[in-house]
Design a protein around this motif. Sequence first.
Motif, PDB file in Angstrom:
ATOM      1  N   ARG A 283       5.614  -5.533   4.639  1.00 23.89           N
ATOM      2  CA  ARG A 283       4.726  -5.931   5.733  1.00 23.89           C
ATOM      3  C   ARG A 283       3.447  -5.125   5.589  1.00 23.89           C
ATOM      4  O   ARG A 283       3.494  -3.898   5.472  1.00 23.89           O
ATOM      5  CB  ARG A 283       5.370  -5.674   7.095  1.00 23.89           C
ATOM      6  N   LEU A 284       2.314  -5.827   5.599  1.00 26.91           N
ATOM      7  CA  LEU A 284       1.017  -5.184   5.419  1.00 26.91           C
ATOM      8  C   LEU A 284       0.240  -5.207   6.718  1.00 26.91           C
ATOM      9  O   LEU A 284       0.102  -6.244   7.363  1.00 26.91           O
ATOM     10  CB  LEU A 284       0.220  -5.910   4.324  1.00 26.91           C
TER      11      LEU A 284
ATOM     12  N   ALA B  71      -5.748  -3.851   5.826  1.00 30.76           N
ATOM     13  CA  ALA B  71      -5.366  -2.955   4.726  1.00 30.76           C
ATOM     14  C   ALA B  71      -5.377  -3.655   3.373  1.00 30.76           C
ATOM     15  O   ALA B  71      -4.892  -3.099   2.383  1.00 30.76           O
ATOM     16  CB  ALA B  71      -3.980  -2.363   5.001  1.00 30.76           C
ATOM     17  N   GLU B  72      -5.933  -4.852   3.331  1.00 28.39           N
ATOM     18  CA  GLU B  72      -5.891  -5.618   2.088  1.00 28.39           C
ATOM     19  C   GLU B  72      -6.644  -4.904   0.948  1.00 28.39           C
ATOM     20  O   GLU B  72      -6.161  -4.849  -0.186  1.00 28.39           O
ATOM     21  CB  GLU B  72      -6.490  -7.010   2.304  1.00 28.39           C
TER      22      GLU B  72
ATOM     23  N   LEU C  19      -4.718  -2.032  -0.456  1.00 30.72           N
ATOM     24  CA  LEU C  19      -3.602  -2.507  -1.283  1.00 30.72           C
ATOM     25  C   LEU C  19      -4.107  -2.997  -2.642  1.00 30.72           C
ATOM     26  O   LEU C  19      -3.461  -2.767  -3.672  1.00 30.72           O
ATOM     27  CB  LEU C  19      -2.852  -3.617  -0.555  1.00 30.72           C
TER      28      LEU C  19
ATOM     29  N   VAL D 140      -2.431  -8.550  -5.917  1.00 25.82           N
ATOM     30  CA  VAL D 140      -2.467  -8.623  -4.454  1.00 25.82           C
ATOM     31  C   VAL D 140      -3.032  -9.955  -3.979  1.00 25.82           C
ATOM     32  O   VAL D 140      -2.514 -10.559  -3.029  1.00 25.82           O
ATOM     33  CB  VAL D 140      -3.286  -7.441  -3.896  1.00 25.82           C
TER      34      VAL D 140
ATOM     35  N   TRP E 105      -0.090  -8.572  11.225  1.00 28.83           N
ATOM     36  CA  TRP E 105       0.540  -8.112   9.986  1.00 28.83           C
ATOM     37  C   TRP E 105       0.846  -9.310   9.087  1.00 28.83           C
ATOM     38  O   TRP E 105       0.882 -10.452   9.546  1.00 28.83           O
ATOM     39  CB  TRP E 105       1.841  -7.360  10.304  1.00 28.83           C
TER      40      TRP E 105
ATOM     41  N   PHE F 105       3.560   2.850  -2.796  1.00 32.56           N
ATOM     42  CA  PHE F 105       3.565   2.494  -1.377  1.00 32.56           C
ATOM     43  C   PHE F 105       3.401   3.715  -0.481  1.00 32.56           C
ATOM     44  O   PHE F 105       2.871   3.601   0.637  1.00 32.56           O
ATOM     45  CB  PHE F 105       4.849   1.741  -1.026  1.00 32.56           C
TER      46      PHE F 105
ATOM     47  N   MET G  27      -0.018   4.278   0.681  1.00 33.84           N
ATOM     48  CA  MET G  27      -0.508   3.413   1.754  1.00 33.84           C
ATOM     49  C   MET G  27      -0.181   3.958   3.132  1.00 33.84           C
ATOM     50  O   MET G  27      -0.655   3.419   4.142  1.00 33.84           O
ATOM     51  CB  MET G  27       0.106   2.015   1.604  1.00 33.84           C
TER      52      MET G  27
ATOM     53  N   VAL H 261       1.854   0.064   5.225  1.00 30.62           N
ATOM     54  CA  VAL H 261       2.808  -0.821   4.556  1.00 30.62           C
ATOM     55  C   VAL H 261       4.217  -0.430   4.965  1.00 30.62           C
ATOM     56  O   VAL H 261       4.550   0.762   4.998  1.00 30.62           O
ATOM     57  CB  VAL H 261       2.671  -0.734   3.021  1.00 30.62           C
TER      58      VAL H 261
END
Length: 334
Positions: A241-242, A246-247, A250, A259, A273, A290, A293, A297
């Motif tokens: 789950r993002l 936050a794209e 990532l 991505v 999300w 991860f 992040m 994430v």
Amino acid sequence: MRASRLLSLLLLLQTRGRMTATEIAEELEVSVRTVYRDVEALSAAGVPVYADRGPLGGYRLLDGYRTRLNGLTVEEASSLFLAGLPGPAAELGLADFAAAAELKLLAALPPEPRSHAARMRERFHLDVPGWYRGADEAPFLTEVAEAVWEERVLRLRYRRWGPTVVERLVHPYGLVLKGGSWYLAAACSGTVRTYRVGRIIEAELLPERFERPHDFDLADFWRGFAAEFASRMYTAEAVVRLAPGAEDLLRYTLGGDVVDKALADGQPEPGGWTRLTLPIESLTHARWLFLRMGALVEVLEPADLRALMAEAVADLSRMYGAVPEGDPGAAHES
């Protein structure tokens, strides 16, 4: 690479007259099949290349046809100065030669293309390595390049991934610069492999020579290697789950192509999300990525990766937990 080869083919025919495909292949160190493709490309571009049949046949240019460097268009002349990489040329010991060639090319151009080419050089600069990492230190690059050029056997002591050091006798076929790192394509025990030049611990140039296969095409080999490497790199998938917004982080962490593909298939969730399925190299590598992040994430699957994330978070909690007043080093006691 191909543009340079086409120009070399054209100049060969211009200076030597009739040549067979085999002779051209030997001269340019490519396969005969590549020569056929290149001749077709020249013909399609309007160069009058003809094939004479028979035992004394071969390829030749139309009588009287000649090409001159000062026939370059303004755009073509300008683009040549984007192809110059002073850093790699210096690493190969060719900086002075590259600079001399550039001066000669400028001198051969008429005033208008020369002016445009000079402006191109002043306004554009190519810096190969990515941010936050410099180019590989490659102390044996000169020896490797010499072995490639002279077709001499090379004895290497090479550090593989991890602490393993191996010794190899290789036939060097070519060098590739990728993202600031040099890679050697070389035959070892009958198989063409790649070696990162920065991982070479020792390199000894041996007197023995080898015959480089005429049908070996370095660019084709590298494309195949890169595709195979990409297919082998990802061994599993993770469902995450993002957090909203936050794209970009990532993309920076995992790579834009990976991505963007996952986002195109993503499923929206409450609160902005997004549920994504991402390819991963391994559980331990994915955990490291991860964790960068933070709370942006949440790993959902696989269960083993989620457990590794929870374990890492617990370790961090203990490390950064409450510290008794007056004892700043207590959190680091074992």
